[in-house]
Design an enzyme around this catalytic site. Structure first.
Site, short mmCIF file in Angstrom:
data_model
loop_
_atom_site.label_atom_id
_atom_site.label_comp_id
_atom_site.label_asym_id
_atom_site.label_seq_id
_atom_site.Cartn_x
_atom_site.Cartn_y
_atom_site.Cartn_z
N GLY A 13 1.03 -1.41 0.33
CA GLY A 13 0.17 -0.33 -0.20
C GLY A 13 1.33 1.15 -0.17
N ALA A 16 2.47 2.56 -4.99
CA ALA A 16 2.50 2.00 -6.07
C ALA A 16 1.42 1.01 -6.64
CB ALA A 16 4.01 0.38 -6.67
N GLU A 49 9.23 11.73 -4.13
CA GLU A 49 7.83 12.91 -3.90
C GLU A 49 8.28 13.84 -5.19
OE1 GLU A 49 10.19 15.15 -0.22
OE2 GLU A 49 7.36 13.55 0.45
N ALA A 50 9.25 13.48 -6.32
CA ALA A 50 9.10 14.61 -7.24
C ALA A 50 8.60 13.78 -8.48
CB ALA A 50 10.36 14.84 -7.45
N LYS A 78 6.37 21.55 -10.46
CA LYS A 78 7.24 21.33 -11.37
C LYS A 78 7.92 21.29 -12.46
CE LYS A 78 10.68 17.63 -11.53
NZ LYS A 78 11.13 16.22 -11.09
N VAL A 183 1.00 -10.43 5.21
CA VAL A 183 1.48 -11.59 3.91
C VAL A 183 2.87 -12.41 4.72
CG1 VAL A 183 2.07 -12.83 2.46
CG2 VAL A 183 0.54 -10.60 2.16
N GLU A 340 16.58 11.56 -11.43
CA GLU A 340 15.49 12.47 -13.10
C GLU A 340 13.75 11.80 -12.48
OE1 GLU A 340 15.80 14.43 -15.61
OE2 GLU A 340 17.71 14.42 -16.21
N THR A 342 11.84 9.33 -11.91
CA THR A 342 11.37 8.47 -12.52
C THR A 342 10.36 6.81 -12.56
OG1 THR A 342 13.47 7.37 -12.98
CG2 THR A 342 12.71 9.13 -15.43
N GLU A 429 15.00 7.31 -29.44
CA GLU A 429 14.19 5.53 -30.38
C GLU A 429 12.71 5.13 -29.41
OE1 GLU A 429 17.44 4.10 -27.66
OE2 GLU A 429 19.13 5.70 -29.28
C1 LIG Z 1 16.02 7.39 -1.93
C2 LIG Z 1 14.85 7.25 -2.52
C3 LIG Z 1 14.37 8.67 -3.12
C4 LIG Z 1 13.41 8.57 -3.53
N1 LIG Z 1 13.06 9.49 -5.21
C5 LIG Z 1 11.83 9.24 -6.22
C6 LIG Z 1 11.44 10.88 -6.57
O1 LIG Z 1 12.03 11.73 -6.13
N2 LIG Z 1 10.46 10.76 -7.51
C7 LIG Z 1 10.32 9.32 -7.81
O2 LIG Z 1 9.09 9.17 -8.73
N3 LIG Z 1 10.47 8.15 -7.12
C8 LIG Z 1 11.23 8.74 -6.35
N4 LIG Z 1 11.83 7.62 -5.63
C9 LIG Z 1 11.37 5.73 -5.66
C10 LIG Z 1 9.87 6.18 -5.04
O3 LIG Z 1 9.73 5.89 -3.48
C11 LIG Z 1 8.80 4.85 -4.89
O4 LIG Z 1 8.68 4.37 -6.42
C12 LIG Z 1 7.65 4.94 -4.77
O5 LIG Z 1 7.90 5.28 -2.82
C13 LIG Z 1 7.32 3.62 -4.62
O6 LIG Z 1 7.06 2.33 -3.58
P1 LIG Z 1 6.66 1.10 -3.49
O7 LIG Z 1 5.34 1.34 -3.30
O8 LIG Z 1 7.09 0.74 -4.39
O9 LIG Z 1 7.43 0.44 -1.72
P2 LIG Z 1 6.71 1.01 -0.85
O10 LIG Z 1 6.54 2.15 -0.06
O11 LIG Z 1 7.77 0.49 0.05
O12 LIG Z 1 5.84 -0.18 -0.24
C14 LIG Z 1 5.20 -1.97 -0.13
C15 LIG Z 1 4.40 -1.50 0.60
O13 LIG Z 1 4.29 -3.10 0.95
C16 LIG Z 1 4.04 -3.41 2.10
N5 LIG Z 1 4.16 -4.76 2.84
C17 LIG Z 1 5.89 -5.14 1.99
N6 LIG Z 1 5.66 -6.67 2.46
C18 LIG Z 1 4.16 -7.11 2.70
C19 LIG Z 1 3.96 -8.04 3.71
N7 LIG Z 1 4.32 -8.74 3.87
N8 LIG Z 1 2.65 -7.66 3.72
C20 LIG Z 1 2.09 -7.11 3.59
N9 LIG Z 1 2.28 -6.15 2.67
C21 LIG Z 1 3.52 -5.99 2.88
C22 LIG Z 1 4.29 -2.13 3.13
O14 LIG Z 1 3.71 -2.31 4.11
C23 LIG Z 1 4.20 -1.09 2.41
O15 LIG Z 1 2.41 -1.10 2.04
C24 LIG Z 1 12.70 7.20 -4.48
C25 LIG Z 1 13.58 6.45 -3.64
C26 LIG Z 1 14.21 6.02 -3.22
C27 LIG Z 1 14.50 5.30 -2.37
#
Ligand SMILES: Cc1cc2nc3c(=O)[nH]c(=O)nc-3n(C[C@H](O)[C@H](O)[C@H](O)COP(=O)(O)OP(=O)(O)OC[C@H]3O[C@@H](n4cnc5c(N)ncnc54)[C@H](O)[C@@H]3O)c2cc1C
Length: 496
Positions: A13, A16, A49-50, A78, A183, A340, A342, A429
């Site tokens: 949650g 993504a 956040e960006a 932005k 999970v 960037e 992304t 491309e």
């Molecule tokens: C340092 C840093 C800076 C970033 N800055 C940017 C930016 O400026 N712009 C940008 O586009 N992207 C950025 N990103 C990427 C961005 O943060 C992620 O793409 C975005 O937050 C998506 O994360 P996620 O949802 O995949 O993972 P998470 O936010 O880690 O969410 C994972 C989820 O899975 C759940 N979960 C995990 N294991 C279990 C389990 N066993 N059972 C139940 N639930 C579970 C957790 O509860 C959580 O809800 C950055 C990333 C990093 C590391």
């Protein structure tokens, strides 16, 4: 698997998970049930956040009201990223979402600019870019002109946790079912290896036909269960950690992200309505966690609001982003550092791709292969663009930057750089996220001066050429005095 897809289960949650659930519900919803499971005890990564302009397409598809969205996520606008100290210390350039000049048939604007330069008309290419001019003045507004020369493409900065919350409320209103729980066990079909059920810590069983793994870096289904494997790109992009901290808001918020290179990586500064997001991305071979944290804390513009937090990552991508009946989206699918902005875009494009290839009547390897090929190409194109920023540098103040300059880069990127250096030509491309104007700005900003220009630019004689450039510059500058500042815009538009 020739089983109709009646239920999709999203694991996670974070951004993504909720973005996937919202888009799937909105577009394929109806007959397909969507359930999201997340664990508050694990939490989200809490950064990200960006964004980049395609996020506005997603908001449009979802029918999100922009003013409400900006208000609820404490967002700002932005227009660009400002890269400081990347080529050499003490200098900077902008990579804007706009484009310099105007579009010309068969010959891009910068060829005319370059020819003028060889004739002694030395001007800054960015002076022909409305996004850049607005950044310099700290201004923003929706420009309602039909003339493409006055387009002002933009994206958002927002609070990552408020964004996930916003999407959750939005998705739940549309009928996405949320289940709280960890999970603990994943059940697979003994014959096919397909995931069939998730067992939660309270014993609850969740069954599904298609699983979207949004569990973050853990890769709960795609890696821990299916052992898909990871293509490691850290030899090209060796930064493997970030330290992040929020700080008090700046008195005046500017409509761009700042990316400031330091001796072993770079620092981001993201202005939000209620605070600043700050972080330092670094390579642990060249900088310790303590050193990174103290550099970050020493560089804050405003008072820190929390303790700095270190996040580990490895740049690369999952070997198959769709494996069996699991599609990995977000951090579980791979990681490219946020240089960037992304990653959120990759979430969006992954889900859009899945919608295009949605396996309504069962999982067919043809769809899966197509999905994986498109995802691979998309990741590789972004990877090359990021490497460009690091590789073409003239810094001599640390081993990190010398290594980046000396490393072997992918052939695809070498070709692009050589073509631009020798001829000034740039081609987008197939489906590359970054347009020619993006490559142009970063190549020039990093110090690649093209040796030549396209001969079509000779079709204008010197006088008409100079006059065309002056006219374009004037047209771009005209709206600026009437525009509100970025803060005035936010105040008026969001009623903050
Ligand atoms: C340092 C840093 C800076 C970033 N800055 C940017 C930016 O400026 N712009 C940008 O586009 N992207 C950025 N990103 C990427 C961005 O943060 C992620 O793409 C975005 O937050 C998506 O994360 P996620 O949802 O995949 O993972 P998470 O936010 O880690 O969410 C994972 C989820 O899975 C759940 N979960 C995990 N294991 C279990 C389990 N066993 N059972 C139940 N639930 C579970 C957790 O509860 C959580 O809800 C950055 C990333 C990093 C590391």
């Amino acid at each position: 698997m020739n089983k109709a897809i009646k239920k999709v289960v999203v694991v996670g949650g974070g951004t993504a998970g909720w973005l996937s659930a919202a888009l799937l519900k909105k577009v394929v919803g109806g007959p397909v049930e969507i359930e999201l499971v997340e664990s508050e005890s694990i939490g989200t990564v809490g950064v990200g956040e960006a964004t980049i302009p395609p996020i506005r397409l997603v908001n449009n598809v979802l029918g999100i009201n922009e003013a409400e969205f900006l208000r609820e996520t404490n967002a700002t606008l932005k227009l660009a990223i400002k890269f400081e100290n990347w080529r050499v210390q003490g200098e900077g350039y902008f990579h804007t979402f706009g484009a310099p000049g105007k579009s010309m048939a068969f010959c891009q604007f910068h060829h005319f600019w370059k020819r003028a330069k060889t004739l002694g008309f030395d001007s800054n290419l960015w002076d022909y870019d409305l996004n850049y001019l607005c950044c310099l003045e700290g201004k923003f507004a929706h420009i309602n002109s039909k003339d493409p020369i006055l387009e002002l493409p933009y994206a958002y900065h927002f609070d990552a946790s408020l964004y996930a919350k916003f999407l959750r409320t939005f998705s739940e209103k549309m009928g996405v079912v949320r289940t709280e729980g960890l999970v603990e066990h994943v059940k697979q079909d003994p014959q096919t290896g397909f995931v069939t059920q998730l067992q939660l810590n309270d014993g609850k069983i969740i069954s599904g036909d298609l699983f979207i793994d949004c569990s973050g870096f853990r890769g709960l289904l795609i890696q821990k269960t299916l052992g898909t494997g990871y293509e490691d790109w850290s030899h090209w992009l060796p930064c493997d950690r970030a330290v992040a901290v929020p700080s008090e808001r700046l008195e005046k918020t500017l409509p761009y992200t700042r990316s400031i290179a330091h001796k072993a990586g770079w620092q981001w500064r993201i202005p939000l309505q209620h605070r600043n997001g700050n972080g330092l991305v670094y390579c642990s071979d060249h900088c310790s966690d303590d050193e990174a944290a103290s550099t970050l804390m020493g560089n804050l513009d405003t008072q820190a609001l929390d303790e700095p937090r270190v996040i580990h990552f490895k740049t690369g991508r999952r070997r198959k982003q769709w494996n069996k009946n699991v599609v990995s989206v977000g951090l579980s699918s791979g990681f490219l550092e946020p240089l960037e902005s992304t990653s959120i875009h990759l979430i969006q494009s992954g889900i859009v791709r899945l919608i295009h290839l949605f396996p309504h009547n069962g999982i067919d390897p043809v769809n899966v292969n197509e999905y994986n090929q498109q995802s691979e190409l998309e990741y590789e194109q972004i990877r090359d663009f990021l490497i460009l920023h690091y590789h073409v540098n003239e810094r001599d103040d640390s081993q990190f930057w010398r290594n980046m300059r000396d490393m072997q880069i992918p052939d695809s990127l070498t070709h692009k750089i050589e073509l631009f250096r020798e001829t000034g030509k740039l081609f987008r491309e197939q489906n590359d996220l970054f347009l020619e104007s993006s490559w142009l700005q970063v190549m020039l900003g990093q110090g690649i001066e093209p040796k030549d220009y396209h001969p079509i630019a000779n079709n204008l004689d010197k006088e008409r050429l100079f006059s065309m450039l002056n006219t374009v510059k004037n047209v771009k500058q005209q709206p600026i005095p009437q525009l509100p500042t970025h803060d005035e815009f936010l105040k008026h538009y969001c009623k903050v």
